[in-house]
Design a protein around this motif. Sequence first.
Motif, PDB file in Angstrom:
ATOM      1  N   GLY A 130       0.792  -1.227   0.000  1.00 13.31           N
ATOM      2  CA  GLY A 130       0.000   0.000   0.000  1.00 13.31           C
ATOM      3  C   GLY A 130       0.819   1.269   0.000  1.00 13.31           C
ATOM      4  N   LEU A 131       1.995   1.250  -0.630  1.00 14.57           N
ATOM      5  CA  LEU A 131       2.880   2.417  -0.626  1.00 14.57           C
ATOM      6  C   LEU A 131       2.308   3.533  -1.499  1.00 14.57           C
ATOM      7  N   TYR A 132       2.250   4.732  -0.935  1.00 17.64           N
ATOM      8  CA  TYR A 132       1.754   5.881  -1.692  1.00 17.64           C
ATOM      9  C   TYR A 132       2.394   7.162  -1.191  1.00 17.64           C
ATOM     10  N   VAL A 133       2.301   8.202  -2.001  1.00 21.02           N
ATOM     11  CA  VAL A 133       2.641   9.553  -1.574  1.00 21.02           C
ATOM     12  C   VAL A 133       1.445  10.435  -1.900  1.00 21.02           C
ATOM     13  N   ARG A 134       1.074  11.273  -0.934  1.00 17.03           N
ATOM     14  CA  ARG A 134      -0.099  12.130  -1.080  1.00 17.03           C
ATOM     15  C   ARG A 134       0.292  13.551  -0.740  1.00 17.03           C
ATOM     16  N   VAL A 135      -0.163  14.512  -1.549  1.00 13.32           N
ATOM     17  CA  VAL A 135       0.118  15.933  -1.331  1.00 13.32           C
ATOM     18  C   VAL A 135      -1.181  16.611  -0.922  1.00 13.32           C
ATOM     19  N   LEU A 136      -1.145  17.281   0.240  1.00 11.07           N
ATOM     20  CA  LEU A 136      -2.323  17.949   0.780  1.00 11.07           C
ATOM     21  C   LEU A 136      -2.062  19.429   0.944  1.00 11.07           C
ATOM     22  N   ASP A 137      -3.075  20.252   0.754  1.00 12.05           N
ATOM     23  CA  ASP A 137      -3.006  21.652   1.123  1.00 12.05           C
ATOM     24  C   ASP A 137      -2.964  21.719   2.645  1.00 12.05           C
ATOM     25  N   ALA A 138      -1.864  22.224   3.212  1.00 15.93           N
ATOM     26  CA  ALA A 138      -1.674  22.180   4.660  1.00 15.93           C
ATOM     27  C   ALA A 138      -2.723  22.992   5.409  1.00 15.93           C
ATOM     28  N   GLN A 139      -3.229  24.043   4.788  1.00 10.61           N
ATOM     29  CA  GLN A 139      -4.209  24.894   5.453  1.00 10.61           C
ATOM     30  C   GLN A 139      -5.608  24.287   5.392  1.00 10.61           C
ATOM     31  N   ARG A 140      -6.010  23.832   4.214  1.00 10.01           N
ATOM     32  CA  ARG A 140      -7.373  23.346   4.013  1.00 10.01           C
ATOM     33  C   ARG A 140      -7.525  21.844   4.255  1.00 10.01           C
ATOM     34  N   GLY A 141      -6.419  21.099   4.144  1.00  7.85           N
ATOM     35  CA  GLY A 141      -6.498  19.664   4.300  1.00  7.85           C
ATOM     36  C   GLY A 141      -6.999  18.930   3.074  1.00  7.85           C
ATOM     37  N   THR A 142      -7.175  19.636   1.973  1.00  6.59           N
ATOM     38  CA  THR A 142      -7.670  19.011   0.748  1.00  6.59           C
ATOM     39  C   THR A 142      -6.525  18.353  -0.017  1.00  6.59           C
ATOM     40  N   GLU A 143      -6.840  17.266  -0.713  1.00  2.00           N
ATOM     41  CA  GLU A 143      -5.822  16.539  -1.467  1.00  2.00           C
ATOM     42  C   GLU A 143      -5.534  17.236  -2.787  1.00  2.00           C
TER      43      GLU A 143
END
Length: 420
Positions: free
Chosen positions: A106-119
Amino acid sequence: MPKGSNVPVPTTALRVELGWRSGPGVPDADASALLLVSGRVRSDGDFVFYNQPEHSSGAVRHEGKRDAGGQVTDTLLVDLARVEPAIETVVLAASTDGGPFGQVPGLYVRVLDAQRGTEVARFDSADATVETAFVLGEFYRRQGAWKFRAVGQGYSSGLEGLATDYGITVDEPQHAAPPAAQPVTMARPAAQPVPTPPPVPPTAPPTPVRLTKVTLTKEAPSVSLSKQGGTSGAMRVNLNWEVRKQFSGWGSKLGRAVAMHADLDLDLCALYELSDGRKGVVQALGNAYGALHQPPYIHLDGDDRTGASASGENLSINLDHKQSFRRILIFVTIYEGARSFADLNATVTLQPLNGAPIDFSLGECTVPSTVCALALITSNGGDLIVQREARFLVPERGVSPQRTVDYAYGWGMNWTPGRK
């Protein structure tokens, strides 16, 4: 995102989450980042990882690891607005300990908006095999804006291979050289000595990056500080935590769930016993912050009420006075905001000034505990041994958390009510 594709990302603070599923035989993994100019670092300071957790510009920070019921994440904060203009690429990488990435499900990398928490972006890697270091993605500049590219390529030579490929100087074990053979001299007629110029002092080489670390587990719960290089200077003890969506507690014998208050306040504390028999406690309660350069040689840095920041709760132990310690018990209490440690993800890190960091997670709390013994440090023939405790304790009615941990470890102190 498919491998090799790219997507625009906002020039703002982004949280990069490396994730995988843990389980028996699954290697541990660690996230890292490299800030590049023309494909290489400018210096070893452009490498951000567990031993060097923040870039000097403040643009990239390693925030640490969480384990939520077998779903593990290791997180970096990348503030693209603060990345220096010279930096063209921020590589997002990872390395394993205990096996290759082919054994990490299940290896993944995810980028989120740090302020909003949206992907903003996500790349699931499914074709890793023998790699022990992996570049999952990268941020790169294109026409004044930033993009994220899914990479999915790795190295079988581990973190050292990845680091050196980008220009990092890695600390290697030093081996003693064999003694040089002594030349045989023959007597010669006396000659007028020829003056020699004074030697030119060598230029000090840059301090290499040390890649080693120590993770304490139930199977391997202790480590010697001297054997891994932690013999002097101030050792920082850090508690960092994250609360899941609902923080459960026990409001009655029936186990009534209660929502966590917004002002959850955990306190990092230390019971100490010195070699001369003196005992005491270092804690925010009662403003007993201790002292670093005089007894007890332990100092609490402050009182963090969030735990989600990079700093968390910290105290420092002066290893220059290690001969003064008989034992130190590091523990944490809930001061307010919740009735139990349930649903709390917490990581403890001991970072000596010299030597590899020592870290461990607390694991899941399944009892109505308001105090947890974290680590016991004991003197052993001039050395200090760090023992992972991760022991959740349940105070009896009317008994304080401090008195509870005192009873459990036989400290034998007298306690009075205190405030902060």
